[in-house]
Design a protein around this motif. Structure first.
Motif, PDB file in Angstrom:
ATOM      1  N   LYS A  20       0.837  -1.203   0.000  1.00 18.70           N
ATOM      2  CA  LYS A  20       0.000   0.000   0.000  1.00 18.70           C
ATOM      3  C   LYS A  20       0.877   1.260   0.000  1.00 18.70           C
ATOM      4  CE  LYS A  20      -4.047   1.499   2.617  1.00 18.70           C
ATOM      5  NZ  LYS A  20      -4.861   1.208   3.812  1.00 18.70           N
ATOM      6  N   LEU A  21       1.951   1.242   0.776  1.00 23.59           N
ATOM      7  CA  LEU A  21       2.868   2.378   0.862  1.00 23.59           C
ATOM      8  C   LEU A  21       3.530   2.656  -0.486  1.00 23.59           C
ATOM      9  CD1 LEU A  21       3.976   4.320   3.060  1.00 23.59           C
ATOM     10  CD2 LEU A  21       5.837   2.707   3.396  1.00 23.59           C
ATOM     11  N   ALA A  22       3.727   1.618  -1.299  1.00 21.12           N
ATOM     12  CA  ALA A  22       4.376   1.760  -2.601  1.00 21.12           C
ATOM     13  C   ALA A  22       3.379   1.919  -3.749  1.00 21.12           C
ATOM     14  CB  ALA A  22       5.266   0.544  -2.856  1.00 21.12           C
ATOM     15  N   ASP A  23       2.116   2.199  -3.431  1.00 16.08           N
ATOM     16  CA  ASP A  23       1.056   2.322  -4.434  1.00 16.08           C
ATOM     17  C   ASP A  23       0.741   3.799  -4.706  1.00 16.08           C
ATOM     18  OD1 ASP A  23      -1.267   2.254  -5.987  1.00 16.08           O
ATOM     19  OD2 ASP A  23      -2.236   0.718  -4.748  1.00 16.08           O
ATOM     20  N   VAL A  24       1.013   4.238  -5.929  1.00 14.35           N
ATOM     21  CA  VAL A  24       0.767   5.632  -6.323  1.00 14.35           C
ATOM     22  C   VAL A  24      -0.690   6.027  -6.094  1.00 14.35           C
ATOM     23  CG1 VAL A  24       0.716   7.195  -8.316  1.00 14.35           C
ATOM     24  CG2 VAL A  24       2.676   5.678  -7.970  1.00 14.35           C
ATOM     25  N   SER A  32      -2.128  13.778  -2.657  1.00 17.20           N
ATOM     26  CA  SER A  32      -0.747  14.024  -3.060  1.00 17.20           C
ATOM     27  C   SER A  32      -0.525  13.530  -4.478  1.00 17.20           C
ATOM     28  CB  SER A  32       0.215  13.282  -2.122  1.00 17.20           C
ATOM     29  OG  SER A  32       0.075  13.737  -0.800  1.00 17.20           O
ATOM     30  N   GLU A  33       0.516  14.044  -5.092  1.00 15.07           N
ATOM     31  CA  GLU A  33       0.969  13.535  -6.398  1.00 15.07           C
ATOM     32  C   GLU A  33       2.133  12.604  -6.089  1.00 15.07           C
ATOM     33  OE1 GLU A  33       3.628  15.373  -9.907  1.00 15.07           O
ATOM     34  OE2 GLU A  33       1.902  16.586  -9.311  1.00 15.07           O
ATOM     35  N   ALA A  34       2.125  11.408  -6.660  1.00 14.65           N
ATOM     36  CA  ALA A  34       3.171  10.442  -6.339  1.00 14.65           C
ATOM     37  C   ALA A  34       3.733   9.799  -7.592  1.00 14.65           C
ATOM     38  CB  ALA A  34       2.614   9.364  -5.409  1.00 14.65           C
ATOM     39  N   SER A  35       4.995   9.395  -7.484  1.00 15.98           N
ATOM     40  CA  SER A  35       5.626   8.628  -8.562  1.00 15.98           C
ATOM     41  C   SER A  35       6.525   7.584  -7.915  1.00 15.98           C
ATOM     42  CB  SER A  35       6.427   9.545  -9.490  1.00 15.98           C
ATOM     43  OG  SER A  35       7.465  10.183  -8.776  1.00 15.98           O
ATOM     44  N   ALA A  36       6.615   6.438  -8.583  1.00 18.48           N
ATOM     45  CA  ALA A  36       7.407   5.339  -8.043  1.00 18.48           C
ATOM     46  C   ALA A  36       8.518   4.976  -9.015  1.00 18.48           C
ATOM     47  CB  ALA A  36       6.513   4.124  -7.797  1.00 18.48           C
ATOM     48  N   GLU A  37       9.683   4.705  -8.464  1.00 26.26           N
ATOM     49  CA  GLU A  37      10.797   4.203  -9.252  1.00 26.26           C
ATOM     50  C   GLU A  37      11.229   2.896  -8.600  1.00 26.26           C
ATOM     51  OE1 GLU A  37      15.379   5.287 -10.436  1.00 26.26           O
ATOM     52  OE2 GLU A  37      14.057   6.902  -9.780  1.00 26.26           O
ATOM     53  N   GLU A  44      11.412   3.368  -4.664  1.00 18.81           N
ATOM     54  CA  GLU A  44      11.602   4.736  -4.203  1.00 18.81           C
ATOM     55  C   GLU A  44      10.343   5.502  -4.585  1.00 18.81           C
ATOM     56  OE1 GLU A  44      15.421   7.192  -4.442  1.00 18.81           O
ATOM     57  OE2 GLU A  44      14.146   8.059  -6.021  1.00 18.81           O
ATOM     58  N   MET A  45       9.603   5.933  -3.591  1.00 21.83           N
ATOM     59  CA  MET A  45       8.336   6.632  -3.798  1.00 21.83           C
ATOM     60  C   MET A  45       8.551   8.114  -3.501  1.00 21.83           C
ATOM     61  SD  MET A  45       5.084   6.397  -4.530  1.00 21.83           S
ATOM     62  CE  MET A  45       4.865   4.644  -4.513  1.00 21.83           C
ATOM     63  N   THR A  46       8.273   8.968  -4.497  1.00 25.00           N
ATOM     64  CA  THR A  46       8.361  10.412  -4.314  1.00 25.00           C
ATOM     65  C   THR A  46       6.940  10.950  -4.239  1.00 25.00           C
ATOM     66  OG1 THR A  46      10.440  10.498  -5.532  1.00 25.00           O
ATOM     67  CG2 THR A  46       9.241  12.574  -5.279  1.00 25.00           C
ATOM     68  N   VAL A  47       6.653  11.661  -3.165  1.00 23.32           N
ATOM     69  CA  VAL A  47       5.306  12.154  -2.891  1.00 23.32           C
ATOM     70  C   VAL A  47       5.360  13.673  -2.756  1.00 23.32           C
ATOM     71  CG1 VAL A  47       3.358  12.037  -1.290  1.00 23.32           C
ATOM     72  CG2 VAL A  47       4.778  10.012  -1.671  1.00 23.32           C
ATOM     73  N   ARG A  48       4.513  14.355  -3.527  1.00 19.25           N
ATOM     74  CA  ARG A  48       4.451  15.819  -3.495  1.00 19.25           C
ATOM     75  C   ARG A  48       3.076  16.234  -2.976  1.00 19.25           C
ATOM     76  NH1 ARG A  48       8.658  17.776  -6.427  1.00 19.25           N
ATOM     77  NH2 ARG A  48       9.706  16.319  -7.814  1.00 19.25           N
ATOM     78  N   THR A 153      -7.213   4.267   5.997  1.00 19.70           N
ATOM     79  CA  THR A 153      -8.495   4.107   5.284  1.00 19.70           C
ATOM     80  C   THR A 153      -8.386   4.340   3.779  1.00 19.70           C
ATOM     81  OG1 THR A 153      -9.058   6.422   5.728  1.00 19.70           O
ATOM     82  CG2 THR A 153      -9.823   4.764   7.330  1.00 19.70           C
ATOM     83  N   ALA A 154      -7.195   4.668   3.306  1.00 19.73           N
ATOM     84  CA  ALA A 154      -7.017   4.943   1.869  1.00 19.73           C
ATOM     85  C   ALA A 154      -7.028   3.673   1.053  1.00 19.73           C
ATOM     86  CB  ALA A 154      -5.716   5.706   1.635  1.00 19.73           C
TER      87      ALA A 154
END
Length: 154
Positions: A20-24, A32-37, A44-48, A153-154
């Protein structure tokens, strides 16, 4: 440097929580806006996340651009063996002279995940850094606590 520790329990097992933590899509549900590499086997999850100026101390808010965002980078392990895992996180916001380094300790107990977040907040401003850190800690504590609750709950 200031430190902050938060705890939260999740009803899901460790593997489900890390997935779940690695799910955009999960991060996007939280606003948030997220991207995963994928860096085999880790992610590596970048969250804006937008940071409204109204949530910041007025002395700091007046010096920031109108659309300030918090950028968090999580290193999520992909090959967890056993019932423990560690996620590293760094965070910063353009124009804010503060850096956050955190370790999220995760422990699975009876198919549930217990999270303990240890964060260090530091400022690079000589003489005034301690005051800035002190002002940012309650804001970070509220935001992180809210996020931990909403993440369930997300």
């Amino acid at each position: 440097m200031r430190t902050l520790t938060l705890n939260h329990d999740y009803a899901e097992d460790l593997t489900t929580f890390l997935t779940k933590l690695a799910d955009v899509a999960v991060w996007e549900k939280l606003g948030s806006e997220a991207s995963a590499e994928h860096i085999d086997p880790d992610t590596e999850m970048t969250v804006r996340t937008p940071m409204p100026k109204t949530e910041l101390p007025s002395a700091l808010a007046s010096r920031l651009p109108s659309e300030t965002e918090l950028v968090e980078v999580y290193m999520i392990p992909g090959d967890v063996l056993g019932t423990d895992a560690e996620v590293r996180m760094t965070a910063r916001a353009a124009g804010v002279p503060v850096e956050i380094d955190a370790v999220l300790e995760l422990h699975e107990v009876e198919s549930a995940t217990k999270l303990t977040a240890h964060a260090e907040i530091s400022s690079s401003i000589p003489m005034f850094g301690a005051m800035i850190e002190q002002a940012v800690v309650p804001i970070l504590q509220k935001r992180l606590s809210d996020r931990l609750q909403r993440f369930e709950t997300a």
